[in-house]
Design a protein around this motif. Sequence first.
Motif, PDB file in Angstrom:
ATOM      1  N   ALA A  58     106.741 158.449  38.316  1.00  0.00           N
ATOM      2  CA  ALA A  58     108.003 159.391  38.036  1.00  0.00           C
ATOM      3  C   ALA A  58     106.659 160.673  38.662  1.00  0.00           C
ATOM      4  CB  ALA A  58     107.703 160.246  36.536  1.00  0.00           C
ATOM      5  N   ILE A  59     106.964 161.613  39.604  1.00  0.00           N
ATOM      6  CA  ILE A  59     106.217 162.161  40.252  1.00  0.00           C
ATOM      7  C   ILE A  59     106.822 163.510  40.780  1.00  0.00           C
ATOM      8  CG2 ILE A  59     104.603 162.669  42.745  1.00  0.00           C
ATOM      9  CD1 ILE A  59     104.618 160.179  43.277  1.00  0.00           C
ATOM     10  N   GLY A  60     106.009 164.933  39.563  1.00  0.00           N
ATOM     11  CA  GLY A  60     106.382 166.473  40.070  1.00  0.00           C
ATOM     12  C   GLY A  60     107.067 167.004  38.952  1.00  0.00           C
ATOM     13  N   PRO A  61     107.674 168.361  38.961  1.00  0.00           N
ATOM     14  CA  PRO A  61     107.919 169.087  37.876  1.00  0.00           C
ATOM     15  C   PRO A  61     108.852 168.129  37.159  1.00  0.00           C
ATOM     16  CG  PRO A  61     108.354 170.088  39.819  1.00  0.00           C
ATOM     17  CD  PRO A  61     106.818 168.901  40.102  1.00  0.00           C
ATOM     18  N   ARG A  62     110.095 168.018  37.535  1.00  0.00           N
ATOM     19  CA  ARG A  62     111.340 167.237  37.648  1.00  0.00           C
ATOM     20  C   ARG A  62     111.075 165.560  35.975  1.00  0.00           C
ATOM     21  NH1 ARG A  62     115.456 165.468  35.833  1.00  0.00           N
ATOM     22  NH2 ARG A  62     117.010 164.383  36.706  1.00  0.00           N
ATOM     23  N   TRP A  63     110.135 165.709  36.766  1.00  0.00           N
ATOM     24  CA  TRP A  63     110.165 164.396  35.524  1.00  0.00           C
ATOM     25  C   TRP A  63     109.202 164.599  34.377  1.00  0.00           C
ATOM     26  CZ3 TRP A  63     113.731 162.197  35.952  1.00  0.00           C
ATOM     27  CH2 TRP A  63     115.390 161.607  36.921  1.00  0.00           C
ATOM     28  N   ASP A  64     108.841 165.568  34.585  1.00  0.00           N
ATOM     29  CA  ASP A  64     107.378 166.131  33.281  1.00  0.00           C
ATOM     30  C   ASP A  64     107.421 165.715  32.079  1.00  0.00           C
ATOM     31  OD1 ASP A  64     105.536 167.208  35.562  1.00  0.00           O
ATOM     32  OD2 ASP A  64     105.777 169.105  34.993  1.00  0.00           O
TER      33      ASP A  64
ATOM     34  N   ASP B 244     117.958 164.422  42.990  1.00  0.00           N
ATOM     35  CA  ASP B 244     117.068 163.158  42.688  1.00  0.00           C
ATOM     36  C   ASP B 244     116.640 162.431  44.098  1.00  0.00           C
ATOM     37  OD1 ASP B 244     116.681 164.643  39.884  1.00  0.00           O
ATOM     38  OD2 ASP B 244     117.252 163.100  38.800  1.00  0.00           O
TER      39      ASP B 244
ATOM     40  N   SER C 270     110.204 166.662  43.331  1.00  0.00           N
ATOM     41  CA  SER C 270     109.930 165.350  42.890  1.00  0.00           C
ATOM     42  C   SER C 270     110.301 164.193  43.149  1.00  0.00           C
ATOM     43  CB  SER C 270     110.419 166.353  41.326  1.00  0.00           C
ATOM     44  OG  SER C 270     110.139 167.021  40.974  1.00  0.00           O
ATOM     45  N   ARG C 271     109.793 163.707  43.009  1.00  0.00           N
ATOM     46  CA  ARG C 271     110.618 161.927  43.406  1.00  0.00           C
ATOM     47  C   ARG C 271     110.711 160.624  42.699  1.00  0.00           C
ATOM     48  NH1 ARG C 271     105.872 163.029  46.237  1.00  0.00           N
ATOM     49  NH2 ARG C 271     104.759 161.277  46.125  1.00  0.00           N
TER      50      ARG C 271
END
Length: 212
Positions: A191-197, A28, A125-126
């Motif tokens: 929250a940006i990107g697929p990790r945080w969907d 992360d 993601s970030r």
Amino acid sequence: MMWEFATTTAEQTRQLARNLAAYLRAGDLIVLTGELGAGKTTFTQGLGASLGVRPGIISPTFVLVRIHPNLPAGPNPGGPDLVHVDAYRLGSAAEIDDIDLENTMDSSVTVVEWGADRVEHLAASRLEIDLVRATGGPSRPVQAPAGAAGPAAAPASSGDGTIDGTVDGTFDGEPFGDGDDDEPRLLRLRAIGPRWDGVDFAALAAVSDPVE
């Protein structure tokens, strides 16, 4: 999506970060933005405490990178290391690449102060966290002591878990970085990107309760 959280003390800022640490895993990336004194290092201290890494987190203003390994006897054995970066003196993504963060990202949570527009290419993601002081003034640049290397100087490993520039992160024995003044702060988390969907960070608001 963006979440906003208010804290009134440095300890509440740390507690919010401790709460966030429960969501984190190796790989992360967190990008911290805020003027000098906004609480970026204070926030990172809270993350480190909950991640169970080696203590002693101060702003890595001149060493550029500090690596805090996970402690097997700590509160989170087997968890990720914490890589703490100060990108203030790094003017571009290319200079970020020169310090080889890619080598540690898979096994670490990477926190980058002053990282906006410099580190976005490192991960799909970030989390972007802006810290705003209620009584804050304009941002103040950090001046290196005379003789300190400039941004282009290539950092070298010191052998003690840090990647060093020219000094140890202190000047006249005082750490550079954020103060711990107890004053209101607003923290904005994106929250940006697929990790945080689909991840809902609303539970972090529990920090508004008094911290014992």
